[in-house]
Write a protein that holds these residues in place. Structure first.
Motif: not given
Length: 417
Positions: A354-361
């Motif tokens: 459930n990462q936010k897009p920036l965290e996933a990046e």
């Protein structure tokens, strides 16, 4: 070079009182942790919860957290190193520069037996744990965070400047900076008053112009800065960026003001760490308005550093301090902390959902890069760091020509040996 003990003489009695005030009332069996007041308030709250949960799991033990600004924290540690009082655990950065200052001064307790007892190497990311072996005389400190630094950019300003893709090469980044300038937007914003903020720009340009091998050799002072053309090229390029592609005037503002200018849309990019995701979220901005990409140095190394917690030689309860650090590093606690203190945990067993897009990046960036180059203020010893700051600031201010910058830095290095 002045010896560390002589430096301590310049610290006022008031500073000594401020540094020791927090521990005079603590009981002998209690733990005192000196750390930063982090810009990301989620990290402050998370750290306090860890302390509270540790107290609950260890009845009779109290953990007192003392938080200060960066400069005040450094002053308190220098005072503690020269006195008979200090914290049980203290935060600092890894590397021969900032963290090494206190190791050299005798404030850090070697932790070899605790690494063995708690099997920390079985839980820690190898890249994060490697910094403990940089110092002579044993292992010092355990990872608090492992940080990557990259370019955050405003998607809105990139679009307005006609930039369709994230720069993949240094030449593409230069072209993007020029497009932004032509559209009326400074490419970058930095805070010059804190020294280390604009230093990041010099570090990444040095990596770009010199390559990985020469960059490391220059930072370890094995090569002559005045004889390596790439070092002068890097200062020349740095001067161009600070004059042509940086929001002005930046030498009179700090990193926090620079952040505010970035989120206000006054500049298109910031060179920041993974912690900025939490800071952006904490100040209520829309994370979807921003993207990130590694500064394109063409060396396939990520710019980054580690923050560590060290057990102090002043501690009366080093075993309890080690127990607290083990609790903090445990998979369960680190799993609970994901996204609060750092985007990526120092525990290699942590999973991410459930990462936010920036965290996933950021997670993809950490997966992509297996080699890191460090910030100058952690690669250099403290006295050379101070000179590095001075030369960088003088070039950025226009007081020293790039052709003379490498010579001045090398003169200082040669004079200390």
């Amino acid at each position: 070079m002045l010896k560390f003990s002589n430096k301590l003489k310049t610290v006022s009695f008031a500073a000594l009182a401020a540094a020791t005030m927090a521990i005079t009332s603590a009981k002998a069996e209690d733990l005192t942790l000196w750390t930063l007041n982090f810009d990301n308030n989620a990290a402050n709250l998370a750290l306090k919860k860890v302390a509270t949960d540790f107290e609950a799991a260890n009845p009779g033990t109290k953990v007192q957290i003392v938080q200060r600004g960066v400069d005040e924290h450094k002053t308190a540690l220098r005072v503690a190193a020269g006195s008979n009082r200090g914290p049980d655990i203290y935060f600092s950065w890894a590397g021969l520069g900032l963290g090494g200052e206190y190791v050299k001064a005798g404030l850090s307790l070697p932790l070899d037996k605790y690494y063995t007892e708690y099997k920390w190497n079985d839980e820690l990311l190898p890249a994060a744990a490697a910094f403990a072996d940089l110092y002579p005389g044993g292992k010092h400190g355990v990872p608090f965070t492992f940080k990557g630094e990259a370019v955050y950019y405003s998607k809105k300003l990139f679009e307005q400047a006609g930039i369709k893709d994230e720069p993949k090469t240094y030449d593409e980044l230069l072209a993007a900076a020029q497009k932004l300038k032509d559209a009326g937007f400074p490419a970058f914003t930095f805070g010059g008053t804190v020294n280390w903020h604009v230093m990041r720009l010099m570090d990444v340009i040095l990596e770009t112009k010199c390559g990985a091998e020469k960059h490391d050799a220059l930072k370890s002072m094995k090569l002559d800065w005045s004889k390596e053309a790439c070092a002068t090229d890097a200062f020349t390029e740095f001067s161009k960026w600070t004059k042509d592609y940086t929001l002005q005037p930046f030498m009179g503002i700090d990193n926090k003001q620079s952040y505010s200018l970035f989120t206000a849309g006054r500049a298109a990019m910031m060179l920041e760490g993974d912690w900025l995701v939490g800071q952006l979220q904490g100040t209520g901005v829309n994370l979807d308005d921003y993207g990130i990409f590694p500064f394109p140095t063409n060396t396939n190394r990520l710019y980054g550093f580690a923050e560590y917690n060290y057990i102090s030689t002043k501690s009366k309860s080093p075993d309890t301090a080690a127990k607290f650090l083990d609790y903090f590093l445990s998979t369960k606690v680190q799993q609970d902390l994901v996204g609060q203190i750092s985007a990526i945990s120092v525990n290699k067993n942590v999973t991410y959902t459930n990462q936010k897009p920036l965290e996933a990046e950021w997670l993809e960036i950490f997966k992509t890069y297996d080699k890191v180059y460090m910030n100058g203020d952690q690669a250099f010893p403290l006295d050379v760091t101070t000179e590095y700051f001075r030369v960088i600031n003088e070039v950025a201010s226009g007081n020293v020509q790039p052709a003379d910058a490498a010579k001045q830095l090398q003169t200082f290095i040669a004079g200390r040996t």
